[in-house]
Scaffold this motif. Structure first.
Motif, PDB file in Angstrom:
ATOM      1  N   ARG A 378      33.857  48.278  62.919  1.00  0.00           N
ATOM      2  CA  ARG A 378      32.663  48.379  62.080  1.00  0.00           C
ATOM      3  C   ARG A 378      31.829  47.106  62.168  1.00  0.00           C
ATOM      4  NH1 ARG A 378      35.075  48.738  57.759  1.00  0.00           N
ATOM      5  NH2 ARG A 378      35.387  51.003  57.717  1.00  0.00           N
ATOM      6  N   VAL A 379      32.506  45.961  62.184  1.00  0.00           N
ATOM      7  CA  VAL A 379      31.798  44.674  62.287  1.00  0.00           C
ATOM      8  C   VAL A 379      31.149  44.537  63.661  1.00  0.00           C
ATOM      9  CG1 VAL A 379      32.077  42.170  62.248  1.00  0.00           C
ATOM     10  CG2 VAL A 379      33.353  43.595  60.631  1.00  0.00           C
ATOM     11  N   ALA A 380      31.850  44.976  64.698  1.00  0.00           N
ATOM     12  CA  ALA A 380      31.303  44.886  66.052  1.00  0.00           C
ATOM     13  C   ALA A 380      30.029  45.719  66.186  1.00  0.00           C
ATOM     14  CB  ALA A 380      32.348  45.339  67.068  1.00  0.00           C
ATOM     15  N   VAL A 381      30.048  46.925  65.627  1.00  0.00           N
ATOM     16  CA  VAL A 381      28.860  47.781  65.669  1.00  0.00           C
ATOM     17  C   VAL A 381      27.717  47.146  64.888  1.00  0.00           C
ATOM     18  CG1 VAL A 381      27.916  50.015  64.956  1.00  0.00           C
ATOM     19  CG2 VAL A 381      30.173  49.894  66.028  1.00  0.00           C
ATOM     20  N   ARG A 382      28.056  46.535  63.728  1.00  0.00           N
ATOM     21  CA  ARG A 382      27.021  45.884  62.927  1.00  0.00           C
ATOM     22  C   ARG A 382      26.403  44.708  63.676  1.00  0.00           C
ATOM     23  NH1 ARG A 382      29.956  44.113  58.595  1.00  0.00           N
ATOM     24  NH2 ARG A 382      30.114  46.278  57.901  1.00  0.00           N
ATOM     25  N   GLU A 383      27.234  43.964  64.403  1.00  0.00           N
ATOM     26  CA  GLU A 383      26.721  42.841  65.188  1.00  0.00           C
ATOM     27  C   GLU A 383      25.828  43.326  66.333  1.00  0.00           C
ATOM     28  OE1 GLU A 383      26.840  39.573  64.821  1.00  0.00           O
ATOM     29  OE2 GLU A 383      27.877  39.801  62.901  1.00  0.00           O
ATOM     30  N   TRP A 384      26.194  44.458  66.930  1.00  0.00           N
ATOM     31  CA  TRP A 384      25.364  45.005  68.002  1.00  0.00           C
ATOM     32  C   TRP A 384      23.989  45.397  67.465  1.00  0.00           C
ATOM     33  CZ3 TRP A 384      22.601  49.199  69.715  1.00  0.00           C
ATOM     34  CH2 TRP A 384      22.373  49.289  71.090  1.00  0.00           C
ATOM     35  N   ALA A 385      23.985  46.046  66.306  1.00  0.00           N
ATOM     36  CA  ALA A 385      22.714  46.434  65.694  1.00  0.00           C
ATOM     37  C   ALA A 385      21.894  45.202  65.323  1.00  0.00           C
ATOM     38  CB  ALA A 385      22.968  47.290  64.453  1.00  0.00           C
ATOM     39  N   ALA A 386      22.558  44.154  64.831  1.00  0.00           N
ATOM     40  CA  ALA A 386      21.862  42.922  64.483  1.00  0.00           C
ATOM     41  C   ALA A 386      21.270  42.258  65.725  1.00  0.00           C
ATOM     42  CB  ALA A 386      22.814  41.957  63.773  1.00  0.00           C
ATOM     43  N   THR A 387      21.958  42.394  66.850  1.00  0.00           N
ATOM     44  CA  THR A 387      21.437  41.836  68.103  1.00  0.00           C
ATOM     45  C   THR A 387      20.152  42.543  68.500  1.00  0.00           C
ATOM     46  OG1 THR A 387      23.692  41.345  68.844  1.00  0.00           O
ATOM     47  CG2 THR A 387      21.967  41.372  70.516  1.00  0.00           C
ATOM     48  N   VAL A 388      20.135  43.855  68.399  1.00  0.00           N
ATOM     49  CA  VAL A 388      18.926  44.623  68.721  1.00  0.00           C
ATOM     50  C   VAL A 388      17.782  44.205  67.801  1.00  0.00           C
ATOM     51  CG1 VAL A 388      17.905  46.923  68.781  1.00  0.00           C
ATOM     52  CG2 VAL A 388      20.229  46.570  69.624  1.00  0.00           C
ATOM     53  N   HIS A 389      18.096  44.054  66.514  1.00  0.00           N
ATOM     54  CA  HIS A 389      17.056  43.638  65.563  1.00  0.00           C
ATOM     55  C   HIS A 389      16.532  42.245  65.898  1.00  0.00           C
ATOM     56  CE1 HIS A 389      15.498  41.992  61.699  1.00  0.00           C
ATOM     57  NE2 HIS A 389      15.009  43.213  61.583  1.00  0.00           N
ATOM     58  N   GLU A 390      17.422  41.346  66.271  1.00  0.00           N
ATOM     59  CA  GLU A 390      17.011  39.981  66.621  1.00  0.00           C
ATOM     60  C   GLU A 390      16.104  39.970  67.849  1.00  0.00           C
ATOM     61  OE1 GLU A 390      19.125  35.858  68.227  1.00  0.00           O
ATOM     62  OE2 GLU A 390      20.330  37.427  67.306  1.00  0.00           O
ATOM     63  N   LEU A 391      16.330  40.898  68.760  1.00  0.00           N
ATOM     64  CA  LEU A 391      15.577  40.937  70.016  1.00  0.00           C
ATOM     65  C   LEU A 391      14.404  41.911  69.971  1.00  0.00           C
ATOM     66  CD1 LEU A 391      18.510  40.974  72.608  1.00  0.00           C
ATOM     67  CD2 LEU A 391      16.969  39.067  72.112  1.00  0.00           C
ATOM     68  N   ARG A 392      14.033  42.387  68.798  1.00  0.00           N
ATOM     69  CA  ARG A 392      13.052  43.464  68.721  1.00  0.00           C
ATOM     70  C   ARG A 392      11.717  43.086  69.360  1.00  0.00           C
ATOM     71  NH1 ARG A 392      13.698  40.882  64.018  1.00  0.00           N
ATOM     72  NH2 ARG A 392      11.927  40.375  62.660  1.00  0.00           N
ATOM     73  N   PHE A 393      11.265  41.831  69.160  1.00  0.00           N
ATOM     74  CA  PHE A 393       9.992  41.442  69.758  1.00  0.00           C
ATOM     75  C   PHE A 393      10.139  41.187  71.255  1.00  0.00           C
ATOM     76  CE2 PHE A 393       9.285  39.980  65.270  1.00  0.00           C
ATOM     77  CZ  PHE A 393       8.329  40.942  64.974  1.00  0.00           C
TER      78      PHE A 393
END
Length: 538
Positions: A378-393
């Motif tokens: 669950r934490v790994a998936v959350r980190e992956w989603a956070a990575t996408v959000h960080e790279l959105r621009f």
């Protein structure tokens, strides 16, 4: 069938080339003069490219939109697929604090800040460039150097200058993969020629780094480890790019450079106190003296070892053939384009390497990393989603720039510019790296510069009688030297070390080195286009 035209504006090559440059000029002005955010400049530049293709070149609006969609998809997959998964692995190491253990491990390798600059900025930075690219090496390495006690400005400059030699093969070879894609040249051929240019930079950059850290004294006292590191890096990058895999070129080079550096006894000696006092801020992180259990140190290195292992296994012929079976190749919808001679262009067909692409392999290594580091699913998936959000621009920027590049290439705008630039004749060999340098300086990405100018370089080469492979490679090799002066990288470096708003100061410090190394690369390419250095090419 849409047939590309070279002189659609008043039957004039010059006026047509001027119209074709409008999308690029728009992006340059918005980024350089207006200082607009890169993702906004990219979207506006894309809109201009679409208008030029539709109104000036007569490309049907549906096919123009389809061209942009293909470029955007290529930006998402495989390019950003690699970046997201590589940064996801890094984020998991930060969350489990294994990145801190890795940093402390580097700090104990040598007490000499000049050697630390080579280990962290050049070798580890090259490994990060191999895995992620797109600013990650500058951000991470500059922070690590400050944590080791470097002055913030010096740390930022060292990280920026070090981020040169590995860039062409960064993000699992994404720049050269993109170059092959947009030019239609075989990937192995492009990688081979680039692998006979950028390793020459690797021989120089380590000496430049120790000079930046400690001036002439640094060169006099640490030239032996610098030369050993640079030579090993160059040899490994050449060998991997020519005989193994472009995707593994930087990984092998980074490991070889670090191994050679640590094998030199001189590199392990502690630096004299006056040297450390002159180089460092005098404030070293207290946790450098903290003892880390050996199993935890091994786990800190595990993510990068897993990536190397996964990619190495993927290069075994039987495994490689099996993975390639998942590749899907199909006619791109709503697109039927022919070149000026009436032959269908390669862009009508699109390949989707679902499993064999670098991003999927990094994803697999990331899953194994989560298991080794004890990261809950669950934490790994959350980190992956956070990575996408960080790279959105960054995602928006890359997709818009790739969409712009595909519209320019498929509408014929790049071909027009190429035919016009071909008028430089033999001088084109000198100007070719400059064009790549300019593209990276503006876009911040060798991948984007290759997408923008790769086809142009090939067209110009064919018109002037030069080698298309040489000029295409020169675009990427020259481009790596524009990385250190790109606004995006300067901003990343300043933000990482707490120097927000000081981008101009950093630019003045790194610009002379960028221009000096660019001149060296231009002379190399000119030599390779003649009998002087022509023997270097395959």
């Amino acid at each position: 069938m849409y047939v590309q035209q070279l002189e659609p504006v008043a039957d004039s090559l010059g006026l047509s080339a001027l119209a074709a440059t409008l999308p690029l000029l728009t992006v340059l002005v918005l980024l350089g003069a207006v200082r607009m955010k890169a993702h906004r400049a990219g979207l506006i530049g894309l809109a201009v490219a679409v208008l030029v293709a539709w109104l000036a070149y007569g490309m049907p609006l549906g096919q123009t939109a389809s061209s942009a969609a293909q470029g955007a998809l290529f930006g998402l997959f495989p390019i950003l697929w690699i970046v997201v998964n590589a940064l996801w692995v890094y984020r998991m190491t930060v969350r489990t604090r294994h990145f801190d253990i890795l940093r402390r491990s580097f700090g104990r390798l040598s007490d000499d800040p000049r050697v630390q600059a080579l280990v962290v900025a050049f070798c580890f930075g090259a490994l990060l460039e191999a895995l992620a690219g797109f600013g990650a090496p500058v951000a991470i390495c500059s922070v690590m150097l400050v944590a080791l006690g470097f002055d913030p400005v010096r740390a930022a400059v060292v990280a920026l200058v070090a981020n040169t030699a590995p860039v062409a093969f960064g993000a699992m070879g994404t720049p050269v993969v993109t170059l092959a894609q947009v030019t239609g040249l075989p990937l192995d051929t492009v990688a081979t020629v680039v692998g006979r240019q950028t390793p020459l930079l690797a021989l120089v950059v380590p000496l430049l780094l120790v000079g930046l850290v400690d001036g002439r004294r640094g060169l006099r006292e640490t030239w032996v480890p610098a030369v050993a590191c640079g030579f090993a890096f160059a040899a490994a990058q050449f060998a991997a790019s020519n005989y193994v895999s472009a995707q593994l070129a930087d990984i092998g080079a980074a490991l070889a450079g670090a191994g050679a550096l640590l094998a030199v006894p001189h590199a392990r000696r502690p630096a004299a106190e006056p040297v450390r006092a002159a180089v460092l801020t005098g404030v070293r992180s207290d946790d450098l003296d903290q003892d880390d259990p050996r199993p935890e140190v091994l786990r800190a290195y595990a993510p990068y070892a897993l990536i190397v292992a996964v990619f190495s296994l993927a290069q075994i012929p039987a495994v490689k053939d099996t993975l390639a079976k998942a590749t899907r190749t199909f006619e791109w919808p709503f697109l039927a384009v022919a070149d000026p001679s009436g032959d269908p262009v390669g862009g009508n067909v699109f390949s989707l390497p679902l499993v064999s692409t670098g991003g999927t392999l990094v994803l697999l290594a990331g899953v194994l990393t989560a298991m080794v580091l004890g990261v809950h699913a669950r934490v790994a998936v959350r980190e992956w989603a956070a990575t996408v959000h960080e790279l959105r621009f960054a995602i928006l920027t890359v997709t818009s720039v790739l969409a712009l590049a595909y519209v320019m290439n498929l509408s014929g705008q790049a071909a027009t510019i190429g035919h016009y630039v071909a008028g430089a004749g033999a001088g084109l060999a000198f100007l070719s790296p400059v064009l790549g340098w300019f593209g990276v300086a503006v876009s911040g990405s060798d991948t984007s510069a290759n997408a923008l100018f790769g086809a142009l370089q090939v067209t110009a080469a064919q018109q002037s009688g030069l080698s298309p492979e040489l000029l295409a490679a020169a675009n990427s090799s020259g481009g790596v030297l524009g990385k250190m002066i790109s606004p995006q990288n300067l901003t990343i470096a300043c933000a990482a070390v707490g120097l927000a708003g000081k981008e101009g100061d950093l630019l003045r410090k790194v610009l002379p080195w960028s221009l000096g190394l660019l001149l060296v690369m231009c002379l190399i390419v000119v030599g390779q286009s003649t009998v002087v250095l022509g023997w270097m090419l395959p």
